[in-house]
Design an enzyme around this catalytic site. Structure first.
Site, PDB file in Angstrom:
ATOM      1  N   ALA A 100      46.684  45.044  45.938  1.00 50.07           N
ATOM      2  CA  ALA A 100      45.889  45.626  46.950  1.00 50.07           C
ATOM      3  C   ALA A 100      45.656  44.086  47.722  1.00 50.07           C
ATOM      4  O   ALA A 100      45.375  44.701  49.032  1.00 50.07           O
ATOM      5  CB  ALA A 100      44.604  45.695  46.169  1.00 50.07           C
ATOM      6  N   CYS A 160      40.268  35.599  41.528  1.00 48.44           N
ATOM      7  CA  CYS A 160      41.440  34.894  42.492  1.00 48.44           C
ATOM      8  C   CYS A 160      40.746  34.398  42.959  1.00 48.44           C
ATOM      9  O   CYS A 160      41.614  32.948  44.067  1.00 48.44           O
ATOM     10  CB  CYS A 160      41.465  35.788  44.143  1.00 48.44           C
ATOM     11  SG  CYS A 160      41.244  38.057  42.747  1.00 48.44           S
ATOM     12  N   SER A 188      45.256  48.938  43.800  1.00 44.81           N
ATOM     13  CA  SER A 188      45.981  48.376  42.713  1.00 44.81           C
ATOM     14  C   SER A 188      45.532  48.114  41.709  1.00 44.81           C
ATOM     15  O   SER A 188      44.890  49.666  40.824  1.00 44.81           O
ATOM     16  CB  SER A 188      44.775  46.954  42.848  1.00 44.81           C
ATOM     17  OG  SER A 188      45.326  46.181  41.503  1.00 44.81           O
TER      18      SER A 188
HETATM   19  C1  LIG Z   1      38.188  44.690  46.170  1.00 45.24           C
HETATM   20  C2  LIG Z   1      39.372  43.767  45.168  1.00 45.24           C
HETATM   21  N1  LIG Z   1      40.766  44.142  46.579  1.00 45.24           N
HETATM   22  C3  LIG Z   1      41.601  43.128  46.967  1.00 45.24           C
HETATM   23  C4  LIG Z   1      42.180  42.601  45.462  1.00 45.24           C
HETATM   24  C5  LIG Z   1      43.113  42.370  45.181  1.00 45.24           C
HETATM   25  O1  LIG Z   1      44.257  43.099  43.938  1.00 45.24           O
HETATM   26  P1  LIG Z   1      45.194  42.626  43.543  1.00 45.24           P
HETATM   27  O2  LIG Z   1      45.165  41.885  42.345  1.00 45.24           O
HETATM   28  O3  LIG Z   1      45.983  44.070  43.048  1.00 45.24           O
HETATM   29  O4  LIG Z   1      45.985  41.815  44.692  1.00 45.24           O
HETATM   30  C6  LIG Z   1      41.171  42.267  44.364  1.00 45.24           C
HETATM   31  C7  LIG Z   1      41.486  41.422  42.827  1.00 45.24           C
HETATM   32  O5  LIG Z   1      40.295  40.831  41.990  1.00 45.24           O
HETATM   33  C8  LIG Z   1      39.777  43.655  43.986  1.00 45.24           C
HETATM   34  O6  LIG Z   1      38.725  43.059  43.544  1.00 45.24           O
END
Ligand SMILES: Cc1ncc(COP(=O)(O)O)c(C=O)c1O
Length: 383
Positions: free
Chosen positions: A75, A333, A204
């Site tokens: 994502a 993250c 994702s």
């Molecule tokens: C709402 C949201 N967007 C984006 C991401 C990023 O996703 P990815 O780990 O697939 O890059 C996350 C991951 O925690 C998320 O919770």
């Protein structure tokens, strides 16, 4: 040595791969290992077929067509592609981007890049104390100079479920595009019409019981020429995202999407939200104060509990719970970055309140026994 089992309460950071998903992926590591872009032989054709089947499962999940799905590494990349890609081909008359204050860092950082280096105006739409986007402010800011509004469907830290259908109705009359980061949505809301409400949708694999390292961006068909690719190369995926599509990961994401389209998905959500409520009640009955962050009731992610332990540092509490219970302070993250959560700050919490908050998130494999034991462990660690 017998290690005690760790209770997993961090489903919003990543979900375990469902064994049925794993089984679907296995043959693609060895038996059917072809490059889906090898168009001269049958092994490549089989791989291409798998990618196309996956795209159709993902399309079914959110209600779009197969050729509107672009696979990405996750994502994060999907969100970058949506915002940077749109901005770099934007008409001169539309140089404003609106994002909510509680978007994932990858949306906020993409928007910030456009503001800092590419001359876009980026405006942050505030949220209320439960994390709902202030729709009045949003309405006042939308006009014909806005390129895109980016609002997530479900928040990853506090679980707030936004009113995407309403936001969609607000942006459309002004020709403004709606991008929706739906990474956390499929496990908790019915997203089968999401592609009719948003123009771009990010997903994702590892938030829906699929593998890490794959995601997807839905791009409405007539917008595909309005996106500047981020990754250049062999022109795969209609030039929107070059690079060999990883077939095993794709097969896994497709299988995960199929499971969420099954009738059992609604029952699963109901069961998880009951477990979430039980966990909250058990903590509320503890002999010390706690405060729930985020919304109550139906408009909260079925598995999300974000709770303050006043006077206690969340990291220390989480440390004391090792190795028995895995939870986190919020967005995985941003963990490791010693700054209070921007999401909790946006709700109006002070840094002490934010620093005493833990996110527990439950999911498909959580049992009632684990809920009771998790609450017991937290109470014991806090006392
Ligand atoms: C709402 C949201 N967007 C984006 C991401 C990023 O996703 P990815 O780990 O697939 O890059 C996350 C991951 O925690 C998320 O919770």
């Amino acid at each position: 040595m017998n290690r005690p089992k760790t209770i997993y309460a961090d489903y919003q950071a990543t979900t375990p791969v469902d064994p049925r998903v794993y089984a679907k992926m296995v043959p693609y590591w060895n038996e059917s290992f072809g490059n889906p872009h090898s168009s001269d032989h049958i092994i490549g054709w089989h791989a291409a077929e798998t990618v196309s089947e996956t795209a159709s499962s993902v399309a079914k999940l959110i209600g779009c067509d197969t050729d509107e799905v672009v696979f990405t590494s996750g994502a994060t990349e999907a969100n970058n592609l949506a915002l940077l890609g749109l901005a770099r081909r934007a008409p001169k008359s539309r140089r404003r981007i609106l994002v909510s204050a509680i978007e994932h860092k990858c949306v906020l950082a993409s928007a910030r890049t456009l503001a800092d280096y590419e001359g876009f105006g980026v405006e942050t739409i505030p949220v209320d104390g439960a994390g709902f986007v202030d729709l009045e402010t949003l309405a006042n800011r939308i006009d014909e100079t806005v390129l895109v509004v980016s609002i997530m469907a479900v928040n990853n830290e506090i679980g707030t479920i936004q009113d995407i259908p309403r936001i969609s109705e607000m942006v459309a009359p002004h020709g403004v595009l709606l991008h929706c980061d739906a990474a956390q949505a499929p496990c908790t809301v019915d997203v089968s019409n999401l592609a009719t409400q948003a123009d771009l949708v990010s997903l994702s694999g590892h938030k829906i019981y699929g593998p890490q390292g794959i995601g997807a961006l839905y791009i409405r068909r007539d917008l595909q020429d309005s996106i500047e690719p981020l990754i250049h190369g062999g022109g795969q995926q209609d030039g929107l995202r070059s690079g060999t599509v990883p077939v095993p990961l794709c097969a896994g994401m497709g299988a995960a999407a199929e499971l969420l389209c099954a009738p059992e998905a609604a029952e699963e959500r109901a069961r998880i939200s009951r477990q979430r409520d039980t966990f909250i009640k058990l903590l509320e009955c503890a002999p010390f104060p706690t405060t729930l962050n985020g919304p109550t009731g139906q408009l909260r992610h079925a598995g999300n509990v974000n709770i303050q332990f006043p006077g206690f540092d969340a990291h220390s509490l989480l440390g004391a719970l090792q190795p028995r219970l895995a939870a986190s302070t919020g967005s995985a993250c941003t963990s490791g970055t010693p700054e209070p959560s921007h999401v909790l700050r946006a709700l109006g919490l002070g840094s002490e309140q934010a620093d005493s908050s833990i996110r527990f998130s439950f999911g498909r494999f959580t049992t009632d026994e684990e809920i009771a034991e998790a609450a017991r462990l937290v109470i014991q660690a806090r006392e």
